[in-house]
Scaffold this motif. Structure first.
Motif, PDB file in Angstrom:
ATOM      1  N   ALA A  48       0.840  -1.208   0.000  1.00 36.28           N
ATOM      2  CA  ALA A  48       0.000   0.000   0.000  1.00 36.28           C
ATOM      3  C   ALA A  48       0.873   1.255   0.000  1.00 36.28           C
ATOM      4  O   ALA A  48       0.571   2.247  -0.674  1.00 36.28           O
ATOM      5  N   HIS A  49       1.983   1.211   0.738  1.00 36.86           N
ATOM      6  CA  HIS A  49       2.915   2.345   0.771  1.00 36.86           C
ATOM      7  C   HIS A  49       3.528   2.573  -0.623  1.00 36.86           C
ATOM      8  O   HIS A  49       3.589   3.712  -1.114  1.00 36.86           O
ATOM      9  N   GLU A  50       3.961   1.494  -1.263  1.00 36.18           N
ATOM     10  CA  GLU A  50       4.548   1.636  -2.597  1.00 36.18           C
ATOM     11  C   GLU A  50       3.506   2.130  -3.607  1.00 36.18           C
ATOM     12  O   GLU A  50       3.818   2.905  -4.510  1.00 36.18           O
TER      13      GLU A  50
ATOM     14  N   ALA B  56       7.668  13.158   0.451  1.00 43.79           N
ATOM     15  CA  ALA B  56       7.193  12.084  -0.430  1.00 43.79           C
ATOM     16  C   ALA B  56       6.838  10.850   0.397  1.00 43.79           C
ATOM     17  O   ALA B  56       5.829  10.184   0.144  1.00 43.79           O
ATOM     18  N   GLU B  57       7.670  10.537   1.399  1.00 47.85           N
ATOM     19  CA  GLU B  57       7.373   9.372   2.251  1.00 47.85           C
ATOM     20  C   GLU B  57       6.086   9.587   3.042  1.00 47.85           C
ATOM     21  O   GLU B  57       5.289   8.675   3.216  1.00 47.85           O
ATOM     22  N   ARG B  58       5.909  10.809   3.513  1.00 47.21           N
ATOM     23  CA  ARG B  58       4.665  11.113   4.241  1.00 47.21           C
ATOM     24  C   ARG B  58       3.455  10.922   3.343  1.00 47.21           C
ATOM     25  O   ARG B  58       2.443  10.364   3.746  1.00 47.21           O
TER      26      ARG B  58
ATOM     27  N   SER C 287      18.304   5.166   4.749  1.00 46.20           N
ATOM     28  CA  SER C 287      17.758   6.138   3.811  1.00 46.20           C
ATOM     29  C   SER C 287      16.466   6.760   4.337  1.00 46.20           C
ATOM     30  O   SER C 287      15.911   7.636   3.739  1.00 46.20           O
ATOM     31  N   HIS C 288      15.986   6.270   5.457  1.00 47.17           N
ATOM     32  CA  HIS C 288      14.730   6.794   5.999  1.00 47.17           C
ATOM     33  C   HIS C 288      14.885   7.122   7.477  1.00 47.17           C
ATOM     34  O   HIS C 288      14.326   6.451   8.324  1.00 47.17           O
ATOM     35  N   PRO C 289      15.655   8.166   7.785  1.00 42.66           N
ATOM     36  CA  PRO C 289      15.869   8.479   9.201  1.00 42.66           C
ATOM     37  C   PRO C 289      14.574   8.866   9.908  1.00 42.66           C
ATOM     38  O   PRO C 289      14.513   8.923  11.118  1.00 42.66           O
TER      39      PRO C 289
ATOM     40  N   THR D 222      17.184   0.921  -1.383  1.00 37.21           N
ATOM     41  CA  THR D 222      15.943   0.624  -0.700  1.00 37.21           C
ATOM     42  C   THR D 222      14.939   1.746  -0.801  1.00 37.21           C
ATOM     43  O   THR D 222      15.279   2.894  -0.664  1.00 37.21           O
ATOM     44  N   ASP D 223      13.740   1.378  -1.045  1.00 33.21           N
ATOM     45  CA  ASP D 223      12.681   2.327  -0.768  1.00 33.21           C
ATOM     46  C   ASP D 223      11.535   1.615  -0.094  1.00 33.21           C
ATOM     47  O   ASP D 223      10.874   0.806  -0.700  1.00 33.21           O
ATOM     48  N   THR D 224      11.306   1.884   1.140  1.00 33.03           N
ATOM     49  CA  THR D 224      10.083   1.393   1.776  1.00 33.03           C
ATOM     50  C   THR D 224       9.586   2.426   2.745  1.00 33.03           C
ATOM     51  O   THR D 224      10.271   3.330   3.099  1.00 33.03           O
TER      52      THR D 224
ATOM     53  N   GLY E 161       1.213   4.159  -2.888  1.00 30.14           N
ATOM     54  CA  GLY E 161       1.147   5.595  -2.612  1.00 30.14           C
ATOM     55  C   GLY E 161       2.189   6.353  -3.421  1.00 30.14           C
ATOM     56  O   GLY E 161       1.900   7.400  -4.012  1.00 30.14           O
ATOM     57  N   HIS E 162       3.421   5.810  -3.474  1.00 30.90           N
ATOM     58  CA  HIS E 162       4.445   6.447  -4.321  1.00 30.90           C
ATOM     59  C   HIS E 162       3.981   6.461  -5.777  1.00 30.90           C
ATOM     60  O   HIS E 162       4.156   7.446  -6.492  1.00 30.90           O
ATOM     61  N   GLY E 163       3.386   5.350  -6.216  1.00 30.80           N
ATOM     62  CA  GLY E 163       2.924   5.244  -7.607  1.00 30.80           C
ATOM     63  C   GLY E 163       1.826   6.246  -7.911  1.00 30.80           C
ATOM     64  O   GLY E 163       1.827   6.877  -8.970  1.00 30.80           O
TER      65      GLY E 163
HETATM   66 ZN   LIG Z   1       8.740   4.975   0.524  1.00 35.02          ZN
END
Ligand SMILES: [Zn+2]
Length: 389
Positions: A229-231, A280-282, A326-328, A387-389, A233-235
């Protein structure tokens, strides 16, 4: 007075978007006495964008082959016209958009125009207009799918994909349920790479890559659903497309818009090296929460995924794995998910389908030229920057 140019009885094909999230559509544009006429938007009467209120992503010159326009009174909206004859004719109608005008403004900083330019820049900034994101929204679906295929191919290069039929059916069912809950009409396609690292990527064209390592690390179908679902969201926000446009520049992206497929060979690498901004992550997390709610899947899966990743980092002796490095902001993101409202939920997959998904890599397809480690009880480190999650 504007002298008539040879263009004035012609029209051009263009892409138009009302704003972020609104998608884009094919339209025709014409240069009229009153301004740029945009015909065919939602089947309504033509929109007129007066010349004086136009702004442009890249100033016009005799070498211009296209124009990416926005309009001061319709913040967020964008018009991309891939036509050099249009771009040249527009220079006559809207001289403030030319490179020459910009040079004059920067050469004479005391000139009143500098103040106007400043106001325009502030207006663009306030309206959240980003040329890269606007151009990403202009990419025809076909081009985005083509980009997505390229990226998936280069990410899975030398690795087999996991295709056990029962597992594929379970994954497709979960993907369809979450896609429907997203409510954007997009149909996501998910590929599982036979790769021991723990990872997930969104790629252009609504494609998502999950790794075997991620599926093995997940303790429930809801964890996989949360990551998916998170990915998605990026899409939905076209983050992968925007990243690529930023990475290769407006000019190369324009070629893609125009349908040229050349020079895309290494585009997947670009995406693997990209990390998204905090905002973008938010955004992706916000979509994830709403997708999970729509699909009546508990957000606990996403939460335990965050926790698992945090724990893995501790076990790692503090050197960190890619997901967190990559996601502090993981702590902050976890808090947002934890605070989300609770609702009645059912597991994303029943027990039999979950077992099938966990066995999806018992059947693989495609070249396996990279030696693959045997399935490990704990996934190994993702490669840096991948990584992107
Ligand atoms: Zn992400």
């Amino acid at each position: 007075m504007v002298s008539p140019s040879p263009y004035d009885d012609r029209s051009s094909v263009a892409r138009f978007s009302r704003g972020p999230g609104a998608g884009s559509q094919d339209v025709r544009v014409r240069l009229t006495e009153r301004g740029v006429a945009i015909e065919g938007v939602d089947g309504e009467a033509p929109l007129i964008w007066p010349y004086g209120a136009l702004t442009i992503a890249e100033p016009l010159s005799a070498q211009s082959i296209d124009a990416l326009l926005s309009y001061s009174y319709q913040p967020g909206a964008a018009l991309f016209v891939p036509d050099k004859i249009f771009a040249r004719a527009l220079m006559e109608h809207a001289p403030q958009l030319t490179l020459r005008a910009r040079r004059m403004r920067s050469a004479r900083p005391w000139f009143w125009a500098a103040g106007v330019a400043g106001a325009v820049v502030a207006g663009i900034w306030l309206s959240g207009f980003s040329p890269a994101n606007a151009l990403a929204r202009m990419l025809p679906d076909k081009a985005r799918e083509m980009l997505g295929d390229q990226v998936v191919a280069s990410m899975t290069n030398g690795r087999a994909t996991c295709v056990a039929p029962a597992g594929t059916a379970a994954l497709d069912a979960m993907t369809a349920k979450l896609s429907a809950a997203a409510g954007t009409g997009q149909r996501f396609k998910v590929v599982v790479a036979n790769w021991e690292v723990l990872n997930a990527f969104a790629t252009p064209g609504e494609r998502i890559v999950l790794t075997r390592g991620l599926i093995e690390a997940a303790k429930s179908p809801d964890e996989v659903a949360g990551v998916l679902a998170h990915e998605m969201g990026h899409g939905i926000e076209l983050h992968p497309e925007t990243g690529i446009v930023r990475g290769i520049g407006l000019a190369a992206a324009t070629e893609i818009v125009l349908g040229g497929a050349g020079g895309l060979a290494n585009i997947g690498l670009l995406l693997t090296q990209m990390s998204y901004s905090r905002e973008a992550e938010r955004e992706a997390d916000r979509h994830a929460l709403s997708i999970l709610k729509g699909a009546q899947v508990s957000t606990d899966g996403l939460l335990s995924f965050f926790d698992r990743v945090a724990k893995m980092e501790e076990n790692d002796g503090g050197t960190g794995i890619g997901v967190l490095r990559s996601h502090p902001q993981t702590e902050e993101r976890r808090a947002v998910v934890a605070a989300a409202e609770r609702y009645a939920a059912t597991p994303a997959l029943d027990a039999a389908d979950w077992e099938a998904l966990q066995s999806i890599c018992t059947v693989t397809e495609g070249a396996e030229t990279v030696p693959s480690a045997p399935p490990s009880p704990r996934p190994s480190k993702p490669l840096p920057g991948e990584t992107d999650t």
